[in-house]
Motif scaffolding. Structure first.
Motif, short mmCIF file in Angstrom:
data_model
loop_
_atom_site.label_atom_id
_atom_site.label_comp_id
_atom_site.label_asym_id
_atom_site.label_seq_id
_atom_site.Cartn_x
_atom_site.Cartn_y
_atom_site.Cartn_z
N VAL A 139 0.85 -1.18 0.00
CA VAL A 139 0.00 0.00 0.00
C VAL A 139 0.89 1.23 0.00
O VAL A 139 1.99 1.22 0.57
N GLN A 140 0.44 2.28 -0.65
CA GLN A 140 1.21 3.52 -0.69
C GLN A 140 1.07 4.28 0.62
O GLN A 140 0.06 4.13 1.32
N PRO A 141 2.04 5.09 0.96
CA PRO A 141 1.91 5.94 2.15
C PRO A 141 0.63 6.76 2.08
O PRO A 141 0.29 7.31 1.03
N LEU A 164 -1.59 5.09 6.48
CA LEU A 164 -0.41 4.28 6.78
C LEU A 164 0.88 5.01 6.44
O LEU A 164 0.94 5.79 5.48
N LYS A 165 1.91 4.73 7.24
CA LYS A 165 3.21 5.38 7.10
C LYS A 165 4.26 4.35 6.69
O LYS A 165 4.16 3.18 7.05
N VAL A 208 4.37 -0.73 3.33
CA VAL A 208 3.96 0.64 3.02
C VAL A 208 5.09 1.30 2.24
O VAL A 208 6.15 1.61 2.79
N SER A 209 4.85 1.50 0.97
CA SER A 209 5.91 2.03 0.11
C SER A 209 5.31 2.63 -1.15
O SER A 209 4.29 2.16 -1.65
N THR A 246 5.67 -0.59 7.88
CA THR A 246 5.92 -1.85 7.21
C THR A 246 6.30 -2.90 8.26
O THR A 246 7.22 -2.69 9.04
#
Length: 121
Positions: free
Chosen positions: A12-14, A86-87, A119-120, A91
């Protein structure tokens, strides 16, 4: 035999959201508190959130308060964790854990195998 099977992890993206699920079996789910814990790469276990039997009391680590929501469906023997905003530092492998009793303050005695959240961008 107690079994806890997590699902819902992924990339998931930040700033994005994910909903984790934990299917429980082998015990009377409604009689026990449940928790989520996580382990980031190279780090120790971090308690994330807990919910008492009945779902009336919940608690969160300061780092996730206001962004994560724990819930349970006793009819489906399933625990959830809704994660928003999410940050990258979140991760981790996220584990579902069975409480030793009806309150999360008593700690946990069984853990699932975990689901990886990355998370990236």
């Amino acid at each position: 035999e107690v079994q806890l099977v997590e699902s819902g992890g992924g990339l998931v993206q930040p700033g994005g959201s994910l909903r984790l699920s934990c299917a429980a079996s082998g015990f009377i789910f409604s009689s026990y508190a449940m928790s989520w814990v996580r382990q980031a790469p190279g780090k120790g276990l971090e308690w994330v959130s807990g919910i008492d039997k009945g779902g009336g009391t919940t608690r969160y680590a300061d780092s996730v308060k206001g962004r994560f929501t724990i819930s349970r469906d006793d009819a489906k023997n399933t625990l959830y964790l809704q994660m928003n905003s999410l940050k990258p530092g979140e991760t981790a492998v996220y584990y579902c854990a069975k409480g030793k009793g009806g309150s999360y303050v008593n700690g946990e005695d069984y853990w699932g195998k975990g689901t990886l959240v990355t998370v990236s961008s």
